[in-house]
Design a protein around this motif. Structure first.
Motif, PDB file in Angstrom:
ATOM      1  N   ARG A   3       0.840  -1.195   0.000  1.00 47.52           N
ATOM      2  CA  ARG A   3       0.000   0.000   0.000  1.00 47.52           C
ATOM      3  C   ARG A   3       0.876   1.246   0.000  1.00 47.52           C
ATOM      4  N   THR A   4       0.702   2.108  -0.982  1.00 44.83           N
ATOM      5  CA  THR A   4       1.421   3.373  -1.039  1.00 44.83           C
ATOM      6  C   THR A   4       0.627   4.439  -0.296  1.00 44.83           C
ATOM      7  N   VAL A   5       1.303   5.136   0.634  1.00 47.93           N
ATOM      8  CA  VAL A   5       0.645   6.164   1.440  1.00 47.93           C
ATOM      9  C   VAL A   5       1.363   7.502   1.216  1.00 47.93           C
ATOM     10  N   VAL A  35       5.440   7.730   0.711  1.00 49.34           N
ATOM     11  CA  VAL A  35       6.073   8.542  -0.327  1.00 49.34           C
ATOM     12  C   VAL A  35       5.692   9.997  -0.107  1.00 49.34           C
ATOM     13  N   ALA A  36       6.551  10.903  -0.539  1.00 50.17           N
ATOM     14  CA  ALA A  36       6.240  12.329  -0.464  1.00 50.17           C
ATOM     15  C   ALA A  36       5.115  12.641  -1.431  1.00 50.17           C
ATOM     16  N   PRO A  98      10.346  14.624   7.865  1.00 52.35           N
ATOM     17  CA  PRO A  98       9.485  14.068   6.811  1.00 52.35           C
ATOM     18  C   PRO A  98       9.208  12.594   7.082  1.00 52.35           C
ATOM     19  N   ALA A  99       7.955  12.205   7.061  1.00 49.41           N
ATOM     20  CA  ALA A  99       7.580  10.855   7.483  1.00 49.41           C
ATOM     21  C   ALA A  99       7.861   9.808   6.426  1.00 49.41           C
ATOM     22  N   GLU A 100       8.216  10.227   5.203  1.00 52.23           N
ATOM     23  CA  GLU A 100       8.486   9.224   4.169  1.00 52.23           C
ATOM     24  C   GLU A 100       9.886   8.633   4.272  1.00 52.23           C
ATOM     25  N   HIS A 101      10.757   9.252   5.071  1.00 50.00           N
ATOM     26  CA  HIS A 101      12.101   8.725   5.274  1.00 50.00           C
ATOM     27  C   HIS A 101      12.116   7.748   6.450  1.00 50.00           C
ATOM     28  N   VAL A 102      13.138   6.899   6.487  1.00 49.14           N
ATOM     29  CA  VAL A 102      13.165   5.867   7.526  1.00 49.14           C
ATOM     30  C   VAL A 102      13.210   6.475   8.920  1.00 49.14           C
TER      31      VAL A 102
END
Length: 385
Positions: A3-5, A35-36, A98-102
């Motif tokens: 699932r892409t969020v 993803v951003a 940023p929440a898309e990074h680990v």
């Protein structure tokens, strides 16, 4: 299933991601790929997910070639629990990343495992120290507090002072990673009463797995031909849809990093990227070592060192510097020569207002190299006296 969020830096989008991560961790939902929201559309990863996969972090790294790192629920949980143990117990987390990074994913995972989602700073317009202070104020009174920053964010809070710095002083630990932390900046934070913990790791190790040079419980660190090898339960399952890259980088439960390092009585010192080493006139120069010397000099606020092609030397050491008015090039060059030798002294200099960054806050060395390569000899020297 994957699932892409999309996440855009808003608390609402991060809340959606947190719900998806919670389901992926307990096995009731599919694996998640954050993803951003404003990232250019690119083909998603293909391939069969391994058993237990919970998160796929897509990262371009310095080459621009996408890699899709598969992290299992077990790896993410092991990392979060080891962090909790190292820091002194569970607490409440603030997410200003940023929440898309680990690193952002792991703040969410740590918070969820500690019993509550993180307080999220709205960073759609960028990181603002005042916003960080307001987000901190939403934490329950008396709660043990944790957060994770990149060095640029730490520097901005220290410069702002006042309320944002008071807020940062209230944290039991402030994890700082994503890029090398200037020793002078760390000392400034310490003197200001901020409890900084430096972290080293990457997407392939579920984020930071070495804290203040010491591996987390269960994590192993070895040096092979100068390269850092990281092992243990936090290591990723590999790259989705890229068996060749997986075989090249992962073996025996260990990940072969692209970083150079050394071990002194079990404590790791990261010496920089292996592919960043500048070969100038037959001498090898590590940019990270030059940056450490330059950063310690009066008048230097930030610096990025790269190699640029040169007809005579093959390559020369070049430095982009964010400097105060009292910066004197001859003095700092002498300091580099005294500590690292003549070959390490930058032959090209460029004054910049700020160091270009990429991703979560790493220096954009490709852009710095382009800037230094594009300037003339006069331009390289004239901005810095």
């Amino acid at each position: 299933m994957l699932r892409t969020v999309p996440v855009d830096g808003s608390p609402r989008s991060v809340a959606t991601l947190a719900d998806a991560l919670a389901a992926a961790l307990d096995g009731t939902g599919p694996a998640v790929r954050p993803v951003a929201a404003d990232a250019p559309p690119t083909p998603g990863p293909t391939g069969e997910l391994p058993e237990g996969a919970a998160v796929v972090v897509s990262t371009s790294g310095s080459t621009g070639e996408p890699k899709h790192v598969v992290l299992t629920a077990a790896a993410l949980t092991a990392s979060a629990r080891a962090t909790e143990e190292r820091l002194g117990g569970p607490g409440r987390w603030v997410l200003p990343l940023p929440a898309e990074h680990v690193a952002g994913v792991q703040v969410i995972v740590r918070a969820l495992l500690a019993g509550a989602p993180p307080q999220v700073q709205d960073v759609r317009a960028g990181f603002r120290p005042a916003g960080f202070a307001r987000t901190t104020a939403r934490l329950p009174h008396g709660a043990r507090r944790y957060t994770s920053l990149v060095p640029t964010q730490l520097l901005r809070v220290l410069r702002e002072g006042s309320g944002p710095l008071d807020a940062l002083r209230g944290y039991a630990a402030v994890l700082v990673g994503g890029a090398a932390l200037d020793p002078a900046l760390r000392e400034q934070a310490r003197e200001a009463g901020v409890r900084v913990v430096t972290t080293y790791g990457m997407s392939e190790t579920a984020g930071g797995c070495v804290y203040d040079g010491v591996p987390l419980d269960g994590v192993t660190v070895d040096i092979d031909d100068g390269r850092i090898l990281l092992g243990g339960p936090t290591v990723a399952a590999g790259y989705l849809g890229d068996p060749a890259a997986t075989a090249e980088s992962f073996a025996g439960g260990r990940f072969r990093t692209g970083d150079l390092g050394r071990l002194d009585d079990g404590r790791l010192t990261v010496l920089g990227r292996a592919d960043d080493v500048v070969v100038t006139g037959g001498e090898n120069v590590a940019p990270a070592a030059v940056e450490r010397v330059l950063s310690a000099q009066p008048g230097v606020r930030d610096v990025c060192v790269v190699g640029v092609p040169d007809g005579e030397w093959g390559a020369v050491v070049a430095a982009a510097v964010v400097a105060d008015g009292d910066f004197e090039r001859d003095g700092v060059a002498a300091a580099v020569r005294a500590e690292l030798g003549r070959a390490a002294v930058p032959r090209r200099w460029l004054a910049v207002g700020e160091i270009p960054l990429r991703g979560i806050g790493k220096p954009d060395r490709a852009e710095v190299r382009r800037l230094l390569s594009a300037t003339t000899t006069t331009e390289q020297t004239s901005p810095i006296r």
